[in-house]
Design an enzyme around this catalytic site. Structure first.
Site, PDB file in Angstrom:
ATOM      1  CE  LYS A   1      -3.533  -2.429   2.767  1.00 27.10           C
ATOM      2  NZ  LYS A   1      -4.352  -2.323   3.998  1.00 27.10           N
TER       3      LYS A   1
ATOM      4  CE1 TYR B   1      -8.898  -3.646   1.292  1.00 22.13           C
ATOM      5  CE2 TYR B   1      -8.316  -1.447   0.519  1.00 22.13           C
ATOM      6  CZ  TYR B   1      -7.965  -2.645   1.129  1.00 22.13           C
ATOM      7  OH  TYR B   1      -6.679  -2.829   1.580  1.00 22.13           O
TER       8      TYR B   1
ATOM      9  CG  ASN C   1      -2.853  -2.861   7.417  1.00 20.92           C
ATOM     10  OD1 ASN C   1      -2.818  -2.370   6.281  1.00 20.92           O
ATOM     11  ND2 ASN C   1      -3.851  -3.616   7.827  1.00 20.92           N
TER      12      ASN C   1
ATOM     13  CG  HIS D   1      -4.746  -6.481  -0.041  1.00 19.65           C
ATOM     14  ND1 HIS D   1      -5.927  -6.582   0.667  1.00 19.65           N
ATOM     15  CD2 HIS D   1      -4.869  -7.333  -1.099  1.00 19.65           C
ATOM     16  CE1 HIS D   1      -6.729  -7.446   0.051  1.00 19.65           C
ATOM     17  NE2 HIS D   1      -6.113  -7.913  -1.023  1.00 19.65           N
TER      18      HIS D   1
ATOM     19  CD  GLU E   1      -8.208  -9.396  -3.221  1.00 18.77           C
ATOM     20  OE1 GLU E   1      -8.934  -8.914  -2.329  1.00 18.77           O
ATOM     21  OE2 GLU E   1      -7.103  -9.919  -2.978  1.00 18.77           O
TER      22      GLU E   1
HETATM   23  P1  ADP Z   1      -6.977  -7.432   5.828  1.00 11.94           P
HETATM   24  O1  ADP Z   1      -6.270  -6.344   5.054  1.00 11.94           O
HETATM   25  O2  ADP Z   1      -6.115  -7.969   6.952  1.00 11.94           O
HETATM   26  O3  ADP Z   1      -7.530  -8.507   4.946  1.00 11.94           O
HETATM   27  P2  ADP Z   1      -9.694  -6.343   6.111  1.00 11.94           P
HETATM   28  O4  ADP Z   1     -10.021  -6.912   4.772  1.00 11.94           O
HETATM   29  O5  ADP Z   1     -10.615  -6.623   7.248  1.00 11.94           O
HETATM   30  O6  ADP Z   1      -8.218  -6.760   6.591  1.00 11.94           O
HETATM   31  O7  ADP Z   1      -9.581  -4.748   6.003  1.00 11.94           O
HETATM   32  C1  ADP Z   1      -8.966  -4.162   4.891  1.00 11.94           C
HETATM   33  C2  ADP Z   1      -8.113  -3.027   5.352  1.00 11.94           C
HETATM   34  O8  ADP Z   1      -8.944  -2.037   5.947  1.00 11.94           O
HETATM   35  C3  ADP Z   1      -7.109  -3.381   6.445  1.00 11.94           C
HETATM   36  O9  ADP Z   1      -5.905  -3.913   5.935  1.00 11.94           O
HETATM   37  C4  ADP Z   1      -6.893  -2.042   7.113  1.00 11.94           C
HETATM   38  O10 ADP Z   1      -5.915  -1.280   6.407  1.00 11.94           O
HETATM   39  C5  ADP Z   1      -8.248  -1.373   6.978  1.00 11.94           C
HETATM   40  N1  ADP Z   1      -8.990  -1.535   8.231  1.00 11.94           N
HETATM   41  C6  ADP Z   1      -9.557  -2.650   8.720  1.00 11.94           C
HETATM   42  N2  ADP Z   1     -10.156  -2.420   9.889  1.00 11.94           N
HETATM   43  C7  ADP Z   1      -9.969  -1.101  10.157  1.00 11.94           C
HETATM   44  C8  ADP Z   1     -10.334  -0.234  11.222  1.00 11.94           C
HETATM   45  N3  ADP Z   1     -11.023  -0.681  12.265  1.00 11.94           N
HETATM   46  N4  ADP Z   1      -9.956   1.057  11.144  1.00 11.94           N
HETATM   47  C9  ADP Z   1      -9.255   1.522  10.103  1.00 11.94           C
HETATM   48  N5  ADP Z   1      -8.869   0.768   9.063  1.00 11.94           N
HETATM   49  C10 ADP Z   1      -9.220  -0.543   9.080  1.00 11.94           C
END
Ligand code: ADP
Length: 169
Positions: free
Chosen positions: A29, A69, A132, A135, A146
Site C-alpha cells: 500500500k 474493497y 498496515n 494487502h 483480485e
Molecule cells: P486485511 O487487510 O487484513 O484482509 P480487512 O479486509 O478486514 O483486513 O480490512 C482491509 C483493510 O482495511 C485493512 O488492511 C486495514 O488497512 C483497513 N482496516 C480494517 N479495519 C480497520 C479499522 N477498524 N480502522 C481503520 N482501518 C481498518
C-alpha cells in the site's frame, strides 16, 4: 499393511504443476511504498520460496480502490481506506507457490499491527490498522477475483523457476 502398486502411489502424489497453480494477490500500500519497504516486503516472499509472476507500480483511482474493497462498503473506515489506497503508488503483485494464499496471510500478520506477531510483516514494520502497509488475498475465491481485477491475463508471466526442484519434493 496394504502395499499399493507404484503406479497408484504415483497417481496419488500431487504434481509440481498442481502446487504451482496456487496464486495470490499481494499489494504494498502507499504507506509501505513511501516508507521504503518495497524490497523488505518482496524479500520476505522471495526468500520463503514463492515465485513472483506479476508486478507493477500504479496509483489506483478512488473508484478502483472502492471496487477492490467492495466487501467493506458500509464500514465506517471504508471511505478513508479507499482515499488512502488511491493516495499514492501501490506495488501490485501476484505470487505463486504451494499454500501461498494461506501462508502469505501468515507472513503478513493480523489486520491490526497491535495484534500481529513479531516476525510478521505488519508485526515488524507497522503500528496502526489504517497504515498496515500490505494487502493479501484472504482465500482462493478472493485471490482469483483480485488477480483478475488488478492484472490482465497477459501480465501474468508463466515460467519455470530453477529453484522449484529444491523447494518441492
Ligand atoms: P486485511 O487487510 O487484513 O484482509 P480487512 O479486509 O478486514 O483486513 O480490512 C482491509 C483493510 O482495511 C485493512 O488492511 C486495514 O488497512 C483497513 N482496516 C480494517 N479495519 C480497520 C479499522 N477498524 N480502522 C481503520 N482501518 C481498518
Amino acid at each position: 499393511a496394504i502395499f499399493l502398486p507404484a503406479a497408484v502411489l504415483l497417481s496419488q502424489t500431487p504434481t509440481l504443476e498442481a502446487a504451482e497453480l496456487e496464486r495470490t494477490f499481494i499489494a504494498i500500500k502507499p504507506d509501505g511504498v513511501q516508507r521504503g519497504l518495497i524490497s523488505e516486503i518482496i524479500h520476505r516472499f522471495e526468500r520463503k520460496g514463492y515465485k513472483l509472476v506479476a508486478i507493477k507500480l500504479l496509483i489506483p483511482s478512488k473508484e478502483f480502490a472502492e471496487t477492490h474493497y467492495d466487501d467493506l462498503r458500509g464500514r465506517p473506515f471504508f471511505n478513508g481506506l479507499c482515499d488512502f489506497l488511491s493516495s499514492g503508488p501501490v506495488v501490485a503483485m501476484v505470487w505463486e507457490g504451494q499454500g501461498v494464499i494461506k501462508y502469505g496471510r501468515k507472513l503478513i500478520g493480523a489486520t491490526s499491527p497491535h495484534n500481529s506477531e513479531p516476525g510478521t510483516i505488519r508485526g515488524d514494520l507497522a503500528i496502526s490498522v489504517g497504515r498496515n502497509i500490505i494487502h493479501g488475498s484472504d482465500g482462493p475465491e478472493t485471490a482469483k477475483a483480485e488477480i483478475a481485477l488488478w492484472f490482465k491475463p497477459e501480465e501474468l508471466v508463466n515460467y519455470t523457476s530453477n529453484a522449484e526442484k529444491w523447494l518441492y519434493e
